[in-house]
Enzyme design. Structure first.
Site: not given
Length: 450
Positions: A174, A327
């Site tokens: 992340s 994404d």
């Protein structure tokens, strides 16, 4: 604010060839970081090409609330008069980060080692997303967090009065968590160390070094080790924001699945921690090429040319690539529907805690459009039908997620029947010119309430 207003249903239908240049907005990740680090520097940072979507504008408002002077000079030209590391003032109102997980998590990090109390909120989508992955490591600095059940917004953070440096191994890949810890480390004495087992986008590290922070990166047996020396005097910068590869994904993928298309997308950032989609598309047989490769502001940049590719093949996307294209899986799954064979996407559990559960949202919509999808907690597989064979004809929920909405609008450009989304308003958070840009290329997108 996205998600607060009236829904905007949208429909996309089969169109002729997409042709021309697609000038997509500035990179969202770099835009957020430019504003935040500009606020933490001493002096004036100048920014050119800032993404002026709602997410980034919410970050600009937040930095003003912390005492920085943030000025919009027009045409994507902005300036930030910073207050220095440790100089953030306590806001006199709640910080509303809208739809932006990146914005709220990075801002939380930047303020965590200042002795101030800040309350954060967002739209319905953001307020449903977990914040514990950030507040847990920030607690190691001495920060206290008080939020809703499950560690969700609205949430109040009480900054550490006597912050201590931290060594933290990021449990899941992340960039947001890593960046929050590094930004908090700016306000702590000594060295803060972040270890990530899988590399994620490194804009924060590059930009911290550009602003003059003492930061080193080394590969170790434990993983990628980032060491930051705290309490620096950050120096203001002049930043040229490259165009956003995550936004470029949509005109690129639309061109690849729409017959006769030839689209050039100029000035796209090709940071290796962001370019996984383009690698995957090339492996599928897409006619996608890089032109005019160069470097701007420490970031690799190129012009992307995407052409219609009728002979796409399903591939296995390796788990190690997930962080570099997390994404972009929604729109990749759309391209996979037009390929022959199975596209297997593994190691993607992070998709379940984005603006929506993106695996569930895409699987539901693809199935409604006649495509077979299998899924698990950490994987999903799309069985492609080949060019010209995808039925479409469905209305799908966007779940207040800009990338879900844009993915299905792209899909409708090549399905047999139109595709509709129940609400396209979240697109404004990251790609406010999406409709006009695609229409100029030749797309047929209609607002159902217009």
């Amino acid at each position: 604010m996205s998600g607060h207003g009236t829904p905007i249903p949208m429909t996309s239908r089969k169109c002729g060839p997409l042709k021309g240049e697609a000038h997509v907005p500035g990179d969202k990740s770099i835009s957020h970081r430019s504003l935040i680090l500009g606020a933490l520097a001493v002096g004036e940072t100048r920014i050119t090409g800032l993404l002026e979507g709602e997410d980034v504008l919410d970050t600009a408002k937040a930095m003003r609330s912390f005492g920085a002077t943030v000025t919009d000079h027009g045409g994507g030209e902005w300036s930030v008069q910073g207050v220095g590391v440790g100089g953030l003032m306590e806001p006199d109102h709640v910080i509303d980060c809208g739809n932006s997980g990146t914005g709220v998590r990075l801002i939380m990090g930047a303020a965590a080692t200042c002795p101030i109390t800040v309350t954060y909120t967002g739209d319905a989508s953001l307020n449903g997303r977990p914040m514990g992955r950030v507040t847990d490591p920030l607690a190691l600095f001495g920060t206290k967090a008080y939020g809703r059940e499950g560690g969700r917004l609205p949430m109040m953070l009480v900054g550490a009065e006597m912050p201590v440096p931290v060594t933290y191994t990021v449990p899941v890949p992340s960039a947001q968590v890593k960046s929050a810890v590094l930004l908090a480390g700016l306000g702590a004495p000594g060295q803060t160390v972040v270890i990530e087992k899988e590399a994620t986008r490194d804009h924060t590290e590059r930009m911290l070094q550009g602003f003059g922070a003492e930061l080193t990166v080394e590969e170790t047996d434990e993983g990628r080790k980032i060491t930051l020396t705290g309490q620096p005097n950050l120096k203001p910068q002049t930043i040229v924001v490259p165009r956003d590869p995550s936004s470029a994904a949509f005109p690129v993928c639309a061109a690849i699945i729409t017959p006769g298309s030839d689209v050039l997308v100029p000035n796209i950032g090709l940071n290796p921690t962001r370019a996984g989609l383009f690698t995957s598309l090339q492996e599928m047989g897409a006619d996608l090429t890089y032109e005019n490769i160069r470097e701007e502001g420490g970031e690799p940049v190129a012009d992307l040319r995407a052409k219609f590719s009728p002979d796409l093949k399903g591939i296995a996307v390796p788990p190690a690539r997930a962080a570099s294209m997390i994404d972009e899986y929604p729109v990749l799954s759309v391209v996979a529907a037009f390929a022959d064979g199975v596209t297997d996407m593994q190691g993607v559990k992070e998709l379940r805690v984005k603006e929506s559960d993106r695996i569930d949202a895409m699987a539901t919509g693809l199935r409604a459009a006649g495509v077979t999808v299998d899924e698990g907690e950490d994987w999903w597989k799309v069985t492609g039908l080949g060019h010209g064979n995808v039925p479409g004809g469905a209305t799908v929920e966007s779940h207040l997620d800009h990338r879900i909405a844009m993915a299905f609008i792209v899909m409708g450009m090549a399905t047999q029947e139109p595709m509709s989304v129940d609400d396209g308003s979240p697109i404004a958070t990251s790609f406010p010119i999406f409709e006009d840009l695609m229409a100029n290329l030749g797309a047929q997108i209609m607002r159902s309430n217009s």
